[in-house]
Write a protein that holds these residues in place. Structure first.
Motif, short mmCIF file in Angstrom:
data_model
loop_
_atom_site.label_atom_id
_atom_site.label_comp_id
_atom_site.label_asym_id
_atom_site.label_seq_id
_atom_site.Cartn_x
_atom_site.Cartn_y
_atom_site.Cartn_z
N LEU A 146 -4.69 -11.32 5.21
CA LEU A 146 -3.57 -11.08 6.12
C LEU A 146 -2.78 -9.84 5.69
N LEU A 147 -2.49 -9.74 4.38
CA LEU A 147 -1.74 -8.60 3.88
C LEU A 147 -2.50 -7.29 4.07
N VAL A 148 -3.81 -7.34 3.82
CA VAL A 148 -4.65 -6.14 3.96
C VAL A 148 -4.63 -5.65 5.40
N VAL A 149 -4.73 -6.57 6.36
CA VAL A 149 -4.72 -6.19 7.78
C VAL A 149 -3.36 -5.63 8.17
N LEU A 150 -2.27 -6.27 7.75
CA LEU A 150 -0.93 -5.80 8.11
C LEU A 150 -0.65 -4.42 7.53
N MET A 151 -1.12 -4.18 6.31
CA MET A 151 -0.89 -2.87 5.69
C MET A 151 -1.89 -1.82 6.16
N GLY A 152 -3.04 -2.27 6.68
CA GLY A 152 -4.10 -1.30 6.97
C GLY A 152 -4.57 -0.67 5.68
N ALA A 153 -4.73 -1.49 4.66
CA ALA A 153 -5.06 -0.99 3.33
C ALA A 153 -6.42 -0.31 3.31
N PRO A 154 -6.54 0.85 2.66
CA PRO A 154 -7.84 1.52 2.54
C PRO A 154 -8.86 0.63 1.84
N VAL A 155 -10.09 0.70 2.30
CA VAL A 155 -11.14 -0.16 1.77
C VAL A 155 -11.31 0.02 0.26
#
Length: 290
Positions: A146-155
């Motif tokens: 969830l956090l990764v999607v909300l932040m749009g974190a680089p792979v």
């Protein structure tokens, strides 16, 4: 496409082997640890968790980052920013939110009944880092995704975070002896074994401190840092008092533990209810970090 699984497995095996050897050569604590039964249980739990992530939750955090990048979701997939800067911000943010999840696991009764499987280990070594109930791993992965999607974190940032988190957890759970000066210097920037071992103390105020896995900053910032255990590192008692018998060394018992309290509660009449010594601090009331 990044072969995240191969990268994580290779680093895991390498770090585990190195720390296991150092534990034998330079142990911090020399009490008998019943490695045969403990290791079978702790490693068995790791195998179950790996299988779950492979077949039940194949997306996980890295998959969530790939998906968010593809569809353009999340903060850093919508704004123009240097990828390196975005990666550093996301790495640090993920570390804070994992710290927050760990803190919540000690304060919310439902989460504590799952997390206490980790704390029930009567000894403290590199395999303790692998002793997490599959339910806790599933909740943690959903939280990270969830956090990764909300932040749009680089792979790449997410891959780096997962690798570092895994290696750091094994390091700070290891029974290795560091020079005092090295420990004091290192714990300014990373969580050391002597620092995290305090978190596994049977003394409640020590258990409710030193929540960090990677960085120690959050414990310093929110007042949850304990520098030294009351009984010293060699006298510190590990585990949970109410589970001091041989049961925590058994895989089946450990997997059933989160459900045991609820089933016992259902079978007990209200007039027969007794306080639970394994309940979170403050009677289960959720309070903010101090």
């Amino acid at each position: 496409m990044i072969n995240e699984g191969l990268i994580r497995l290779s680093i895991f095996l390498g770090v585990f082997a190195i720390l296991a050897v150092i534990e034998v050569a330079l142990p911090r604590r020399t009490e008998p640890q019943d490695r045969k039964h403990r290791w079978l249980t702790n490693l068995g739990m790791s195998v179950l968790n790996s299988a779950m992530l492979r077949f039940v939750l194949p997306v996980a955090a890295v998959g969530a980052a790939l998906w968010a990048e593809e569809v353009g979701w999340g903060l850093f997939n919508m704004v123009v920013i240097d990828p390196v800067v975005a990666g550093i911000i996301c790495f640090v943010a993920l570390d804070f939110f994992i710290w927050l999840e760990h803190w919540a696991s000690h304060k919310i009764p439902f989460l504590w009944h799952i997390h206490k499987v980790h704390h029930a280990d009567p000894h403290f070594d590199v395999t303790t880092a692998l002793r997490f109930h599959p339910l806790e791993i599933a909740i943690s992965m959903a939280w990270k995704a969830l956090l990764v999607v909300l932040m749009g974190a680089p792979v790449l940032a997410v891959v780096a975070f997962e690798v570092v988190l895994n290696a750091a957890a094994m390091f700070n759970h290891s029974n290795i002896k560091l020079p005092v000066w090295a420990d004091r210097w290192l714990r300014k920037v990373i969580v050391t074994p002597d620092m995290h071992r305090i978190h596994h103390s049977r003394i409640r105020r020590e258990t409710d401190s030193n929540y960090g896995f990677n960085f120690p900053f959050w414990d310093y910032l929110f007042g949850t840092y304990t520098a030294d255990p009351e009984k010293g590192q060699t006298g510190l008692e590990i585990g949970l008092t109410q589970y001091a018998g041989p049961e925590p060394r058994q895989l089946g018992w450990s997997l059933w533990l989160p459900f045991a309290a609820y089933f016992k509660r259902e079978r007990r009449k209200p007039s027969e209810a007794v306080p639970r010594t394994d309940a979170p601090q403050d009677g289960g009331k959720v309070q903010g970090p101090r």
